[in-house]
Design a protein around this motif. Structure first.
Motif, mmCIF file in Angstrom:
data_model
loop_
_atom_site.group_PDB
_atom_site.id
_atom_site.type_symbol
_atom_site.label_atom_id
_atom_site.label_comp_id
_atom_site.label_asym_id
_atom_site.label_seq_id
_atom_site.Cartn_x
_atom_site.Cartn_y
_atom_site.Cartn_z
ATOM 1 N N GLY A 66 34.891 23.353 2.833
ATOM 2 C CA GLY A 66 35.255 22.986 1.473
ATOM 3 C C GLY A 66 34.275 22.009 0.858
ATOM 4 N N PHE A 67 33.839 21.021 1.642
ATOM 5 C CA PHE A 67 32.906 20.020 1.113
ATOM 6 C C PHE A 67 31.576 20.662 0.735
ATOM 7 C CE2 PHE A 67 29.409 17.018 1.736
ATOM 8 C CZ PHE A 67 29.771 16.018 0.843
ATOM 9 N N PHE A 68 31.041 21.518 1.600
ATOM 10 C CA PHE A 68 29.778 22.183 1.286
ATOM 11 C C PHE A 68 29.913 22.988 -0.009
ATOM 12 C CE2 PHE A 68 26.831 22.412 5.193
ATOM 13 C CZ PHE A 68 27.173 21.123 5.574
ATOM 14 N N ALA A 69 31.035 23.689 -0.157
ATOM 15 C CA ALA A 69 31.240 24.491 -1.369
ATOM 16 C C ALA A 69 31.303 23.608 -2.610
ATOM 17 C CB ALA A 69 32.521 25.314 -1.234
ATOM 18 N N PHE A 70 32.011 22.487 -2.523
ATOM 19 C CA PHE A 70 32.107 21.581 -3.674
ATOM 20 C C PHE A 70 30.745 20.975 -4.016
ATOM 21 C CE2 PHE A 70 36.794 21.019 -2.655
ATOM 22 C CZ PHE A 70 37.222 21.690 -3.794
ATOM 23 N N CYS A 71 29.943 20.659 -2.995
ATOM 24 C CA CYS A 71 28.611 20.100 -3.248
ATOM 25 C C CYS A 71 27.731 21.098 -3.999
ATOM 26 C CB CYS A 71 27.939 19.709 -1.933
ATOM 27 S SG CYS A 71 28.467 18.117 -1.282
ATOM 28 N N VAL A 72 27.766 22.353 -3.567
ATOM 29 C CA VAL A 72 26.948 23.368 -4.236
ATOM 30 C C VAL A 72 27.473 23.612 -5.648
ATOM 31 C CG1 VAL A 72 26.058 25.719 -4.129
ATOM 32 C CG2 VAL A 72 26.387 24.422 -2.018
ATOM 33 N N LYS A 73 28.783 23.581 -5.803
ATOM 34 C CA LYS A 73 29.378 23.729 -7.136
ATOM 35 C C LYS A 73 28.867 22.636 -8.067
ATOM 36 C CE LYS A 73 32.952 22.572 -10.082
ATOM 37 N NZ LYS A 73 33.160 21.262 -10.750
ATOM 38 N N ASP A 74 28.818 21.408 -7.559
ATOM 39 C CA ASP A 74 28.321 20.290 -8.354
ATOM 40 C C ASP A 74 26.840 20.469 -8.680
ATOM 41 O OD1 ASP A 74 28.875 17.592 -9.482
ATOM 42 O OD2 ASP A 74 27.382 16.947 -8.012
ATOM 43 N N MET A 89 22.868 23.745 2.217
ATOM 44 C CA MET A 89 24.331 23.779 2.272
ATOM 45 C C MET A 89 24.858 25.172 1.937
ATOM 46 S SD MET A 89 25.643 20.213 0.574
ATOM 47 C CE MET A 89 25.607 18.667 1.497
ATOM 48 N N ALA A 90 24.337 25.746 0.861
ATOM 49 C CA ALA A 90 24.813 27.059 0.426
ATOM 50 C C ALA A 90 24.491 28.135 1.458
ATOM 51 C CB ALA A 90 24.190 27.420 -0.922
ATOM 52 N N GLN A 91 23.286 28.055 2.017
ATOM 53 C CA GLN A 91 22.897 29.070 2.991
ATOM 54 C C GLN A 91 23.699 28.934 4.277
ATOM 55 O OE1 GLN A 91 18.744 29.096 4.239
ATOM 56 N NE2 GLN A 91 18.851 31.306 4.560
ATOM 57 N N TRP A 92 23.877 27.688 4.739
ATOM 58 C CA TRP A 92 24.632 27.544 5.981
ATOM 59 C C TRP A 92 26.087 27.944 5.792
ATOM 60 C CZ3 TRP A 92 23.150 28.093 10.477
ATOM 61 C CH2 TRP A 92 24.045 27.899 11.530
ATOM 62 N N LEU A 93 26.635 27.641 4.632
ATOM 63 C CA LEU A 93 28.004 28.050 4.323
ATOM 64 C C LEU A 93 28.138 29.565 4.437
ATOM 65 C CD1 LEU A 93 30.831 27.282 3.206
ATOM 66 C CD2 LEU A 93 29.864 27.481 0.921
ATOM 67 N N ALA A 94 27.187 30.290 3.866
ATOM 68 C CA ALA A 94 27.240 31.751 3.908
ATOM 69 C C ALA A 94 27.018 32.279 5.322
ATOM 70 C CB ALA A 94 26.196 32.334 2.955
ATOM 71 N N LEU A 131 27.965 36.377 -1.669
ATOM 72 C CA LEU A 131 27.725 36.823 -3.046
ATOM 73 C C LEU A 131 27.323 35.656 -3.950
ATOM 74 C CD1 LEU A 131 30.615 39.416 -3.580
ATOM 75 C CD2 LEU A 131 28.174 39.876 -3.267
ATOM 76 N N LEU A 132 27.980 34.525 -3.774
ATOM 77 C CA LEU A 132 27.645 33.359 -4.591
ATOM 78 C C LEU A 132 26.237 32.857 -4.284
ATOM 79 C CD1 LEU A 132 31.060 31.478 -4.428
ATOM 80 C CD2 LEU A 132 30.018 32.487 -6.472
ATOM 81 N N TYR A 133 25.840 32.934 -3.024
ATOM 82 C CA TYR A 133 24.474 32.533 -2.672
ATOM 83 C C TYR A 133 23.461 33.441 -3.363
ATOM 84 C CZ TYR A 133 20.379 31.247 0.056
ATOM 85 O OH TYR A 133 19.117 30.821 0.430
ATOM 86 N N ILE A 134 23.743 34.733 -3.356
ATOM 87 C CA ILE A 134 22.837 35.688 -4.005
ATOM 88 C C ILE A 134 22.740 35.395 -5.502
ATOM 89 C CG2 ILE A 134 22.528 38.119 -4.610
ATOM 90 C CD1 ILE A 134 23.854 38.797 -1.891
#
Length: 302
Positions: A66-74, A89-94, A131-134
C-alpha cells in the motif's frame, strides 16, 4: 526512460495507484485484525491458532504494498515519475505482485483454501500494478534487459556506499536479498513458521504441504520489500536525503512493519510453545534501525 503520464492519462494513473494503495492497506488491516477472513474457517479451525498467526505475518507486509502504491500515486500527481526512486517503487510493486501470482496460481487452479476476495486480490493487484506501470512509464515492468541492467547498477551501488548510514543500508539490502532467494528456493528454511512442520508436530494431516510452500514463498516475496526499501534508503543516504518526506515515511513504514511483524512472531512462538527462530532478530534490528533514522533524520542545513 520515457514517462507517459499526461492529461487524462495522468489522472487515470494517479487514481489507479491511489485505489491500489487503498485496497492493499485494507487487505493488510483485515489480515492483521481479522485473520480468519483470509481463508475458510475449516482450515483455520484445523490448525488454529497457527494459521491466524501466519496470515497476520503476511498481512503486515501488505502495508508495504500500500505504501509503495501511495508513493507512486503522489509522484504521478506531482509529475515526479522521472525520479529513479518512484520508478523503482512502481517496478518492484509490479514485479512482486506478478511473482506472487505466479506462485499462487497452482493454488488458485486447484481451488485451495483461500477466501474469494483474497483470491480476487491475488489476481487483481498484479494485473493493476503491471498495467499502471505501463501507463506511467510507457514500458513493461518485466523487461529482462532493463531488469538485468538495474540489477547490475544496484550491485555496483551497494559496493560503493557514500556514508555510514549508506553502508548499513547496503548490508541490510544484501542480507534480505539473500533471505528472499533462500525462502524462494528452499521453503524449509522457515522452520517452525511452516504449516507442514506445525501439522507434523500436532499429528495433523500433511495435505497442507502445498499451501505450506506457497505461504513460505509468500513470506520470501514480502521480505523483498525490506531489501527494496533498504536500497532506496541507501540511495537517499548517498545523497544525504534521508530527511526528505518520502524517505522519512519509508523509514516509518519499514519500522512499523518490522516491529508489528516481530510482535506477531513472538506471540506465535508463545502461543505454540516453540522456540524463537533466528530469523526474528534481523527483523527487529531493521525495525529499530529505521525507527532511529525516522526520529533522527536531519536536513543538511540543520
Amino acid at each position: 526512460m520515457v514517462v507517459a503520464c499526461a492529461g487524462p492519462l495522468q489522472w487515470f494513473t494517479e487514481v489507479g495507484y491511489g485505489l491500489l494503495g487503498v485496497v492493499c492497506t485494507a487487505v493488510a488491516l483485515s489480515g492483521i485484525f481479522y485473520p480468519s477472513t483470509w481463508g475458510p474457517s475449516a482450515l483455520t479451525m484445523e490448525v488454529s491458532p497457527f494459521v491466524g498467526h501466519i496470515q497476520q505475518l503476511n498481512a503486515t507486509f501488505f502495508l508495504f504494498v500500500g505504501f509503495f502504491a501511495f508513493c507512486v500515486k503522489d509522484a504521478v500527481a506531482k509529475k515526479r515519475l522521472g525520479s529513479a526512486t518512484y520508478r523503482r517503487m512502481a517496478q518492484w510493486l509490479a514485479l512482486e505482485r506478478l511473482a506472487n501470482l505466479a506462485f499462487k496460481y497452482p493454488l488458485l487452479k486447484a481451488g485451495a483454501a483461500m477466501s474469494t476476495w483474497l483470491a480476487a486480490v491475488t489476481i487483481g493487484t498484479p494485473v493493476a500494478a503491471a498495467l499502471l506501470y505501463i501507463l506511467a512509464f510507457n514500458s513493461l515492468p518485466f523487461n529482462p534487459f532493463q531488469i538485468i541492467g538495474s540489477g547490475l547498477q544496484m550491485a555496483r551501488s551497494l559496493l560503493d556506499p557514500k556514508s555510514g548510514p549508506a553502508i548499513l543500508y547496503s548490508v541490510i539490502t544484501a542480507v534480505f536479498c539473500a533471505f528472499v532467494v533462500w525462502f524462494l528456493v528452499d521453503p524449509s528454511v522457515a522452520g517452525p513458521l511452516t504449516l507442514a512442520s506445525y501439522s507434523h508436530a500436532k499429528g495433523l494431516t500433511t495435505s497442507l504441504a502445498v499451501k505450506d510452500i506457497a505461504v513460505v514463498r509468500d513470506l520470501g516475496l514480502f521480505l523483498s520489500y525490506y531489501a527494496a526499501s533498504a536500497f532506496i534508503l541507501k540511495d537517499a543516504a548517498d545523497r544525504d536525503r534521508l530527511a526528505a518526506s518520502t524517505f522519512k515515511s519509508l523509514n516509518l513504514t519499514v519500522a512499523t512493519v518490522a516491529l508489528i511483524n516481530s510482535a506477531f512472531k513472538f506471540y506465535h512462538y508463545w502461543a505454540t510453545k516453540q522456540s524463537i527462530a533466528w530469523s526474528v532478530w534481523p527483523t527487529i534490528f531493521v525495525g529499530l534501525h529505521s525507527s532511529w533514522h525516522y526520529f533522527n533524520a536531519r536536513k543538511p542545513s540543520e
